[in-house]
Design a protein around this motif. Structure first.
Motif, mmCIF file in Angstrom:
data_model
loop_
_atom_site.group_PDB
_atom_site.id
_atom_site.type_symbol
_atom_site.label_atom_id
_atom_site.label_comp_id
_atom_site.label_asym_id
_atom_site.label_seq_id
_atom_site.Cartn_x
_atom_site.Cartn_y
_atom_site.Cartn_z
ATOM 1 N N ASN A 81 101.477 -88.786 -49.944
ATOM 2 C CA ASN A 81 102.404 -88.658 -51.073
ATOM 3 C C ASN A 81 103.573 -87.796 -50.630
ATOM 4 O OD1 ASN A 81 100.823 -90.143 -52.885
ATOM 5 N ND2 ASN A 81 99.579 -88.359 -53.330
ATOM 6 N N TYR A 82 104.739 -88.182 -51.069
ATOM 7 C CA TYR A 82 105.907 -87.400 -50.671
ATOM 8 C C TYR A 82 105.960 -86.099 -51.474
ATOM 9 C CZ TYR A 82 108.326 -89.142 -54.840
ATOM 10 O OH TYR A 82 108.691 -89.441 -56.113
ATOM 11 N N SER A 83 106.649 -85.149 -50.903
ATOM 12 C CA SER A 83 106.780 -83.836 -51.532
ATOM 13 C C SER A 83 108.251 -83.547 -51.786
ATOM 14 C CB SER A 83 106.209 -82.770 -50.594
ATOM 15 O OG SER A 83 106.989 -82.700 -49.413
ATOM 16 N N ASP A 84 108.502 -82.469 -52.513
ATOM 17 C CA ASP A 84 109.884 -82.039 -52.729
ATOM 18 C C ASP A 84 110.568 -81.733 -51.403
ATOM 19 O OD1 ASP A 84 109.658 -82.330 -55.471
ATOM 20 O OD2 ASP A 84 109.163 -80.219 -55.806
ATOM 21 N N ASP A 85 109.814 -81.172 -50.448
ATOM 22 C CA ASP A 85 110.371 -80.886 -49.127
ATOM 23 C C ASP A 85 110.804 -82.177 -48.437
ATOM 24 O OD1 ASP A 85 110.046 -78.153 -49.348
ATOM 25 O OD2 ASP A 85 108.159 -78.117 -48.202
ATOM 26 N N TYR A 86 109.992 -83.213 -48.589
ATOM 27 C CA TYR A 86 110.341 -84.493 -47.969
ATOM 28 C C TYR A 86 111.643 -85.027 -48.555
ATOM 29 C CZ TYR A 86 110.258 -89.182 -46.169
ATOM 30 O OH TYR A 86 110.619 -90.337 -45.528
ATOM 31 N N ILE A 87 111.773 -84.945 -49.873
ATOM 32 C CA ILE A 87 112.998 -85.416 -50.529
ATOM 33 C C ILE A 87 114.199 -84.615 -50.043
ATOM 34 C CG2 ILE A 87 114.207 -85.627 -52.753
ATOM 35 C CD1 ILE A 87 112.078 -87.771 -52.269
ATOM 36 N N GLN A 88 114.052 -83.303 -49.925
ATOM 37 C CA GLN A 88 115.149 -82.469 -49.430
ATOM 38 C C GLN A 88 115.535 -82.862 -48.012
ATOM 39 O OE1 GLN A 88 113.646 -78.485 -50.006
ATOM 40 N NE2 GLN A 88 114.514 -78.342 -52.064
ATOM 41 N N GLN A 92 119.059 -84.450 -46.777
ATOM 42 C CA GLN A 92 119.796 -83.800 -45.683
ATOM 43 C C GLN A 92 120.113 -84.812 -44.584
ATOM 44 O OE1 GLN A 92 120.706 -80.686 -46.247
ATOM 45 N NE2 GLN A 92 121.859 -80.538 -44.386
ATOM 46 N N SER A 93 119.153 -85.671 -44.268
ATOM 47 C CA SER A 93 119.381 -86.708 -43.256
ATOM 48 C C SER A 93 120.469 -87.676 -43.702
ATOM 49 C CB SER A 93 118.088 -87.478 -42.984
ATOM 50 O OG SER A 93 117.125 -86.638 -42.412
ATOM 51 N N LEU A 94 120.425 -88.068 -44.969
ATOM 52 C CA LEU A 94 121.461 -88.967 -45.490
ATOM 53 C C LEU A 94 122.837 -88.309 -45.454
ATOM 54 C CD1 LEU A 94 119.574 -90.579 -48.499
ATOM 55 C CD2 LEU A 94 120.396 -91.745 -46.434
ATOM 56 N N LEU A 95 122.880 -87.026 -45.766
ATOM 57 C CA LEU A 95 124.143 -86.296 -45.711
ATOM 58 C C LEU A 95 124.712 -86.319 -44.291
ATOM 59 C CD1 LEU A 95 126.353 -84.496 -46.917
ATOM 60 C CD2 LEU A 95 124.856 -82.536 -46.478
ATOM 61 N N HIS A 96 123.852 -86.064 -43.301
ATOM 62 C CA HIS A 96 124.312 -86.077 -41.906
ATOM 63 C C HIS A 96 124.795 -87.472 -41.505
ATOM 64 C CE1 HIS A 96 123.295 -81.970 -41.041
ATOM 65 N NE2 HIS A 96 122.050 -82.156 -41.415
ATOM 66 N N LEU A 97 124.082 -88.512 -41.942
ATOM 67 C CA LEU A 97 124.520 -89.872 -41.645
ATOM 68 C C LEU A 97 125.875 -90.158 -42.285
ATOM 69 C CD1 LEU A 97 121.247 -91.961 -42.050
ATOM 70 C CD2 LEU A 97 122.561 -91.607 -39.949
ATOM 71 N N TYR A 98 126.044 -89.706 -43.515
ATOM 72 C CA TYR A 98 127.311 -89.941 -44.206
ATOM 73 C C TYR A 98 128.468 -89.207 -43.519
ATOM 74 C CZ TYR A 98 130.876 -90.221 -47.820
ATOM 75 O OH TYR A 98 132.051 -90.437 -48.498
ATOM 76 N N ILE A 99 128.216 -87.974 -43.111
ATOM 77 C CA ILE A 99 129.248 -87.214 -42.396
ATOM 78 C C ILE A 99 129.607 -87.906 -41.089
ATOM 79 C CG2 ILE A 99 129.690 -85.045 -41.164
ATOM 80 C CD1 ILE A 99 128.078 -83.659 -43.458
ATOM 81 N N ASP A 100 128.580 -88.388 -40.352
ATOM 82 C CA ASP A 100 128.842 -89.132 -39.120
ATOM 83 C C ASP A 100 129.670 -90.387 -39.412
ATOM 84 O OD1 ASP A 100 127.502 -87.309 -37.552
ATOM 85 O OD2 ASP A 100 125.673 -88.510 -37.390
ATOM 86 N N ALA A 101 129.315 -91.094 -40.494
ATOM 87 C CA ALA A 101 130.042 -92.307 -40.863
ATOM 88 C C ALA A 101 131.497 -91.978 -41.192
ATOM 89 C CB ALA A 101 129.366 -92.984 -42.052
ATOM 90 N N GLN A 102 131.707 -90.887 -41.934
ATOM 91 C CA GLN A 102 133.072 -90.476 -42.262
ATOM 92 C C GLN A 102 133.872 -90.175 -41.002
ATOM 93 O OE1 GLN A 102 132.192 -87.242 -45.038
ATOM 94 N NE2 GLN A 102 133.418 -88.325 -46.563
#
Length: 134
Positions: A81-88, A92-102
């Motif tokens: 089961n996923y946890s709040d830490d996993y969601i965070q 964070q990973s999506l943010l880094h991908l978005y910054i790289d994309a930008q």
């Protein structure tokens, strides 16, 4: 179990193995309780080092997808089961991908279409009407 390795990929082989096992679980091709090939057998079948397979199996066990039994092999367990830490971490990973994309000139709309395309493909849905080439 069908696993293909892309030796020229930037993704390390042990992560390719891990990712393909998890994907097979998500798509229902593998279910909890299924046995995986032995480390030696899978390494031989794929033509890779057995330490690479062992590293992938250890990672899967650490992440809760697999239980390794000495002398009895490895069996898949119920997905954790996923946890709040996993969601965070995910955000964070999506943010880094978005910054790289930008940094490559990709705007929010194209990034969102790319994410939607990946989600649709992962869910087995047909491709979206409009491609990413626009």
């Amino acid at each position: 179990m069908f696993i293909s390795i892309e030796p020229e990929s930037d993704v390390p082989i042990y992560l390719q193995l891990r990712n393909q096992v998890v994907k097979a679980m998500v798509t229902g091709h593998l279910v909890p309780g299924d046995a995986l090939p032995s480390v030696r057998q899978l390494a031989r079948d794929l033509g890779i080092n057995l330490h690479t397979v062992n590293k992938a199996y250890q990672l899967l066990e650490t992440q809760g997808y697999l239980h390794i039994f000495s002398r009895r092999g490895a069996r898949l367990t119920a997905p954790p089961n996923y946890s709040d830490d996993y969601i965070q971490n995910l955000e964070q990973s999506l943010l880094h991908l978005y910054i790289d994309a930008q940094s490559q000139g990709i705007d929010a709309e194209v990034f969102q279409r790319s994410v939607s395309k990946v989600l649709n493909e992962a869910d087995g849905k047909p491709p979206m009407d409009k491609g990413l080439e626009e």
